[in-house]
Design a protein around this motif. Structure first.
Motif, mmCIF file in Angstrom:
data_model
loop_
_atom_site.group_PDB
_atom_site.id
_atom_site.type_symbol
_atom_site.label_atom_id
_atom_site.label_comp_id
_atom_site.label_asym_id
_atom_site.label_seq_id
_atom_site.Cartn_x
_atom_site.Cartn_y
_atom_site.Cartn_z
ATOM 1 N N ALA A 194 0.831 -1.206 0.000
ATOM 2 C CA ALA A 194 0.000 0.000 0.000
ATOM 3 C C ALA A 194 0.867 1.257 0.000
ATOM 4 O O ALA A 194 0.569 2.232 -0.698
ATOM 5 N N LEU A 195 1.943 1.223 0.776
ATOM 6 C CA LEU A 195 2.829 2.380 0.855
ATOM 7 C C LEU A 195 3.518 2.645 -0.490
ATOM 8 O O LEU A 195 3.591 3.782 -0.954
ATOM 9 N N ARG A 252 2.384 1.783 -3.424
ATOM 10 C CA ARG A 252 1.370 2.270 -4.357
ATOM 11 C C ARG A 252 1.091 3.753 -4.130
ATOM 12 O O ARG A 252 0.973 4.533 -5.077
ATOM 13 N N TYR A 253 1.026 4.151 -2.868
ATOM 14 C CA TYR A 253 0.791 5.566 -2.550
ATOM 15 C C TYR A 253 1.908 6.446 -3.122
ATOM 16 O O TYR A 253 1.634 7.469 -3.755
ATOM 17 N N ARG A 294 2.038 8.567 5.913
ATOM 18 C CA ARG A 294 2.513 7.312 5.313
ATOM 19 C C ARG A 294 2.321 6.142 6.268
ATOM 20 O O ARG A 294 1.971 5.036 5.853
ATOM 21 N N ILE A 332 -1.325 5.175 6.169
ATOM 22 C CA ILE A 332 -1.666 4.475 4.916
ATOM 23 C C ILE A 332 -1.140 3.046 4.952
ATOM 24 O O ILE A 332 -1.840 2.108 4.574
ATOM 25 N N GLY A 333 0.093 2.869 5.457
ATOM 26 C CA GLY A 333 0.672 1.529 5.563
ATOM 27 C C GLY A 333 -0.146 0.631 6.479
ATOM 28 O O GLY A 333 -0.462 -0.516 6.128
ATOM 29 N N GLY A 380 -3.346 -0.233 4.906
ATOM 30 C CA GLY A 380 -3.072 -1.227 3.867
ATOM 31 C C GLY A 380 -2.913 -2.619 4.454
ATOM 32 O O GLY A 380 -3.392 -3.605 3.884
ATOM 33 N N THR A 389 -7.006 5.102 -0.340
ATOM 34 C CA THR A 389 -5.710 4.628 -0.839
ATOM 35 C C THR A 389 -5.158 3.513 0.042
ATOM 36 O O THR A 389 -4.607 2.534 -0.450
ATOM 37 N N GLY A 390 -5.313 3.656 1.363
ATOM 38 C CA GLY A 390 -4.774 2.654 2.274
ATOM 39 C C GLY A 390 -5.616 1.394 2.332
ATOM 40 O O GLY A 390 -5.262 0.375 1.755
ATOM 41 N N GLY A 426 -7.707 0.388 -1.183
ATOM 42 C CA GLY A 426 -6.742 0.102 -2.232
ATOM 43 C C GLY A 426 -6.078 -1.255 -2.039
ATOM 44 O O GLY A 426 -5.852 -1.994 -2.999
ATOM 45 N N ALA A 427 -5.782 -1.588 -0.786
ATOM 46 C CA ALA A 427 -5.131 -2.862 -0.484
ATOM 47 C C ALA A 427 -6.144 -4.002 -0.382
ATOM 48 O O ALA A 427 -5.822 -5.157 -0.653
#
Lengths: 113, 124
Positions: free
Chosen positions: A16-17, A19-20, B4, B7-8, B11, B69-70, B73-74
Motif C-alpha cells: 500500500a505504501l 502504491r501511494y 505514510r 496508509i501503511g 493497507g 488509498t490505504g 486500495g489494499a
C-alpha cells in the motif's frame, strides 16, 4: 493461522505504501500512469510468485500481501468511471483495454518464467 | 511521515481483511469468488466515499486518503484478477476466464455507478 494474517498484513503495509508513493508521483490527468504502473508490475510479480511454488508463508506475504496491496481494483474502476462520466470515452476504453491486456500478459509472462 | 504510517497500517488491515474473506468463503468450483467479491464491495465503498468527500462530506482529507488509498486500495486487488485469469487459461477453462474478466469489469463499473449515485443522493 494468526501467522497467515501477520504475513499478509506485513506485505499489505509495504504494498500500500509503495502504491501511494508511485501514484502521488506519477498519476496525471491525462492518464493515471502511477496506477497503471503498480497494476502492471504487481501482475508480473504475482505471476512470478505463483509460478515458482514458494512455501505458503512466503506466498501469503509476497502474493496476497505485497502484490495484492500494491495493485488495486477499486481505484482502477473509479478512474475508468470518471473518464467516462467526463465524456473522455477514448481515455476510458483505452485505459481499460491497456490495463487488462498488459496486466494479464505480464502475469502470464511471470507465471511462465 | 505520519500520513505514510497511517496508509501503511490501513493497507495492512485491508490486505488481511481480503485474506479473511477468502478464508471465510468456502466455495467449490473454479470461479475466483473471493477476489470478485472484495473487488465489487471495495469499488462500491471507494466510489461512495470519494464522491461524498467531493460533495463536502464530514471526513477529513487525511481520513479519506487513509481509507481509500490505504484500506480499500489494499483490500481490492488487480494482480489477483490477472493471475487467476492466467491460471484459469492454463487449466483450459477459457470460457470461465473470459467470464471472470468480463464480469469483474462490468460488475466493477456497475458498483462504481452505484457508489457515485448513492453518494449524490445522500448528499443532496
Amino acid at each position: 493461522m494468526i501467522w497467515h494474517f501477520i504475513a499478509v498484513g506485513c506485505g499489505g503495509f509495504i504494498g500500500a505504501l509503495l502504491r501511494y508513493e508511485v501514484s502521488t508521483k506519477l498519476n496525471r490527468d491525462r492518464l493515471p500512469y502511477g496506477t497503471l504502473l503498480v497494476n502492471s508490475i504487481g501482475s508480473f510479480f504475482i505471476g512470478c510468485i505463483i509460478g515458482s511454488n514458494l512455501s505458503l508463508g512466503w506466498t501469503l506475504f509476497l502474493a496476497t500481501g505485497v502484490a495484492g496491496a500494491l495493485t488495486t481494483y477499486s481505484t482502477l474502476m473509479k478512474e475508468i468511471w470518471m473518464y467516462w462520466a467526463e465524456g473522455r470515452k477514448f481515455q476510458a476504453i483505452g485505459y481499460t483495454l491497456f490495463t487488462f491486456t498488459v496486466g494479464i500478459g505480464l502475469a502470464y509472462l511471470g507465471f511462465s518464467l | 511521515m505520519r500520513k505514510r504510517l497511517y496508509i501503511g497500517v490501513a493497507g495492512a488491515f485491508g490486505a488481511s481483511t481480503r485474506l479473511l474473506v477468502g478464508q471465510l468463503l468456502i466455495v467449490s468450483g473454479s470461479f475466483p469468488v473471493a477476489t470478485f467479491l472484495v473487488n465489487m464491495v471495495g469499488t462500491f465503498v471507494l466510489c461512495y466515499i470519494v464522491e461524498r468527500a467531493r460533495l463536502g462530506g464530514s471526513l477529513s482529507p487525511l481520513m479519506v486518503t487513509v481509507i481509500t488509498t490505504g484500506f480499500l486500495g489494499a483490500f481490492t486487488t488487480f494482480s489477483a484478477v490477472s493471475v487467476e485469469t492466467v491460471e484459469l487459461l492454463s487449466d483450459g477453462f477459457f470460457g470461465l476466464a473470459g467470464t471472470y474478466v468480463a464480469s469483474s469489469l462490468a460488475g466493477g463499473l456497475a458498483m462504481a455507478t452505484l457508489g457515485f449515485s448513492l453518494a449524490r443522493r445522500c448528499s443532496s
